[in-house]
Design a protein around this motif. Structure first.
Motif, PDB file in Angstrom:
ATOM      1  N   THR A  84     -13.539   0.536   2.448  1.00  0.00           N
ATOM      2  CA  THR A  84     -12.446   0.561   1.464  1.00  0.00           C
ATOM      3  C   THR A  84     -11.590   1.823   1.568  1.00  0.00           C
ATOM      4  OG1 THR A  84     -14.062   1.388  -0.139  1.00  0.00           O
ATOM      5  CG2 THR A  84     -13.534  -0.962  -0.224  1.00  0.00           C
ATOM      6  N   GLY A  85     -12.220   2.971   1.751  1.00  0.00           N
ATOM      7  CA  GLY A  85     -11.464   4.213   1.845  1.00  0.00           C
ATOM      8  C   GLY A  85     -10.613   4.272   3.095  1.00  0.00           C
ATOM      9  N   GLY A  86     -11.206   3.885   4.225  1.00  0.00           N
ATOM     10  CA  GLY A  86     -10.455   3.886   5.475  1.00  0.00           C
ATOM     11  C   GLY A  86      -9.298   2.906   5.452  1.00  0.00           C
ATOM     12  N   ALA A  87      -9.517   1.747   4.835  1.00  0.00           N
ATOM     13  CA  ALA A  87      -8.449   0.744   4.721  1.00  0.00           C
ATOM     14  C   ALA A  87      -7.305   1.274   3.861  1.00  0.00           C
ATOM     15  CB  ALA A  87      -8.997  -0.550   4.131  1.00  0.00           C
ATOM     16  N   LEU A  88      -7.630   1.952   2.764  1.00  0.00           N
ATOM     17  CA  LEU A  88      -6.595   2.530   1.903  1.00  0.00           C
ATOM     18  C   LEU A  88      -5.834   3.648   2.611  1.00  0.00           C
ATOM     19  CD1 LEU A  88      -8.210   2.711  -1.646  1.00  0.00           C
ATOM     20  CD2 LEU A  88      -6.178   1.441  -0.975  1.00  0.00           C
ATOM     21  N   LYS A  89      -6.565   4.490   3.303  1.00  0.00           N
ATOM     22  CA  LYS A  89      -5.922   5.591   4.035  1.00  0.00           C
ATOM     23  C   LYS A  89      -4.911   5.043   5.042  1.00  0.00           C
ATOM     24  CE  LYS A  89      -6.988   9.554   6.990  1.00  0.00           C
ATOM     25  NZ  LYS A  89      -8.030  10.241   7.788  1.00  0.00           N
ATOM     26  N   LYS A  90      -5.296   4.012   5.759  1.00  0.00           N
ATOM     27  CA  LYS A  90      -4.405   3.399   6.752  1.00  0.00           C
ATOM     28  C   LYS A  90      -3.197   2.749   6.084  1.00  0.00           C
ATOM     29  CE  LYS A  90      -4.463   0.054  10.584  1.00  0.00           C
ATOM     30  NZ  LYS A  90      -3.907   0.998  11.593  1.00  0.00           N
ATOM     31  N   ALA A  91      -3.433   2.037   4.977  1.00  0.00           N
ATOM     32  CA  ALA A  91      -2.340   1.358   4.278  1.00  0.00           C
ATOM     33  C   ALA A  91      -1.348   2.346   3.678  1.00  0.00           C
ATOM     34  CB  ALA A  91      -2.902   0.440   3.197  1.00  0.00           C
ATOM     35  N   LEU A  92      -1.839   3.479   3.179  1.00  0.00           N
ATOM     36  CA  LEU A  92      -0.951   4.471   2.579  1.00  0.00           C
ATOM     37  C   LEU A  92       0.006   5.076   3.600  1.00  0.00           C
ATOM     38  CD1 LEU A  92      -3.345   6.321   0.106  1.00  0.00           C
ATOM     39  CD2 LEU A  92      -1.266   5.079  -0.507  1.00  0.00           C
ATOM     40  N   GLU A  93      -0.322   4.963   4.868  1.00  0.00           N
ATOM     41  CA  GLU A  93       0.558   5.499   5.917  1.00  0.00           C
ATOM     42  C   GLU A  93       1.886   4.745   5.981  1.00  0.00           C
ATOM     43  OE1 GLU A  93      -1.739   5.350   9.491  1.00  0.00           O
ATOM     44  OE2 GLU A  93      -3.123   6.934   8.852  1.00  0.00           O
ATOM     45  N   VAL A  94       1.910   3.509   5.499  1.00  0.00           N
ATOM     46  CA  VAL A  94       3.168   2.742   5.518  1.00  0.00           C
ATOM     47  C   VAL A  94       3.783   2.620   4.125  1.00  0.00           C
ATOM     48  CG1 VAL A  94       2.575   1.465   7.594  1.00  0.00           C
ATOM     49  CG2 VAL A  94       1.922   0.534   5.379  1.00  0.00           C
ATOM     50  N   ALA A  95       3.168   3.267   3.132  1.00  0.00           N
ATOM     51  CA  ALA A  95       3.730   3.272   1.777  1.00  0.00           C
ATOM     52  C   ALA A  95       4.920   4.224   1.721  1.00  0.00           C
ATOM     53  CB  ALA A  95       2.667   3.684   0.762  1.00  0.00           C
ATOM     54  N   THR A  96       5.822   3.978   0.791  1.00  0.00           N
ATOM     55  CA  THR A  96       7.019   4.816   0.666  1.00  0.00           C
ATOM     56  C   THR A  96       7.117   5.517  -0.691  1.00  0.00           C
ATOM     57  OG1 THR A  96       8.314   2.903  -0.067  1.00  0.00           O
ATOM     58  CG2 THR A  96       8.332   3.411   2.288  1.00  0.00           C
ATOM     59  N   GLU A  97       6.476   4.976  -1.726  1.00  0.00           N
ATOM     60  CA  GLU A  97       6.507   5.606  -3.050  1.00  0.00           C
ATOM     61  C   GLU A  97       5.518   6.775  -3.105  1.00  0.00           C
ATOM     62  OE1 GLU A  97       8.492   4.898  -5.611  1.00  0.00           O
ATOM     63  OE2 GLU A  97       9.495   3.262  -4.578  1.00  0.00           O
TER      64      GLU A  97
END
Length: 233
Positions: A84-97
């Motif tokens: 879960t943590g690794g998935a969130l870390k990766k997803a946050l890389e494409v977040a803009t807010e």
């Protein structure tokens, strides 16, 4: 409003009732569970959602495509399980807010996301967790917090007469994992519990409807309850 949905779960404990599909695609009252989460986001003004996918990702990608109602969809793909943590870390890389809403793909919690975001900004929180008060449970750990709602401790799963649980809805600062070099880690065990004294984590209590479809009993309960009423949030 921008959101991440953790949608890469294997659904191991649901194998008896849900086969060969990601857990968030389990059919509840005629629709994939993920649909209810996206509807909830759409109703509350979310315009961009990042779906963190892994196991059988093509099932989700083919069903939803690049857009759902008023929400544009981006897919953050785990080529190997990152937890879960690794998935969130990766997803946050494409977040803009600067602050991003996070939902667990197997949990529905009727939280007012706008109020939660306001609370997150007012407290200057690094991570805000929506918490739900439950009674007579053993399936969840508990969250302890002080009078200012700052989280002080996470307690492991045990038989509990009453307590606040982590409801699986977060608001995270986009830079929260800066300096964390691990690629694969658990959000709860390896990050929240580890950094509770070092970062500002706050609890946002909500009495909204809550259900976690992670076990067959609650999967069946969700089928009954989602089928007989329209959720307000």
């Amino acid at each position: 409003m921008e959101a991440i949905i953790l949608a890469g779960g294997f659904g191991t404990r649901l194998k008896s009732v849900v086969r060969d599909m990601p857990k968030p695609m389990a059919v509840i009252a005629g629709k994939p569970f993920l649909t209810y989460l996206l509807d909830q986001l759409d109703r509350q003004g979310c315009t961009h959602a990042i779906l963190a996918v892994g196991y059988k990702k093509e099932v989700i990608q083919n069903f939803f495509g690049p857009k759902y109602r008023g929400i544009s969809l981006t897919y953050s793909v785990e080529e190997k399980p990152l937890l879960t943590g690794g998935a969130l870390k990766k997803a946050l890389e494409v977040a803009t807010e600067d602050a991003v809403l996070v939902l667990n793909g197997d949990t529905f919690f009727g939280v007012d996301f706008s109020k939660m975001l306001d609370f997150h900004h007012k407290t200057h929180s690094d991570a805000t967790l929506a918490v739900k008060k439950l009674y007579d449970f053993s399936r969840y750990g508990t969250v302890l917090f002080n009078g200012n709602l700052r989280i002080t401790q996470f307690i492991e799963k045990k038989v509990c007469q009453e307590g606040f649980i982590n409801g699986g809805v977060y608001i995270l600062n986009r830079t929260i994992f800066d300096g964390i070099n691990q690629e694969k880690f658990m959000m709860e065990k390896d990050f929240l519990e580890k950094y509770v004294d070092l970062k500002a984590f706050y609890a946002f209590p909500s009495n909204g409807y809550f259900i976690d479809i992670g076990i067959p009993e609650d999967y069946e309960k969700a089928n009954k309850e989602f089928g007989k009423f329209t959720l307000k949030k």
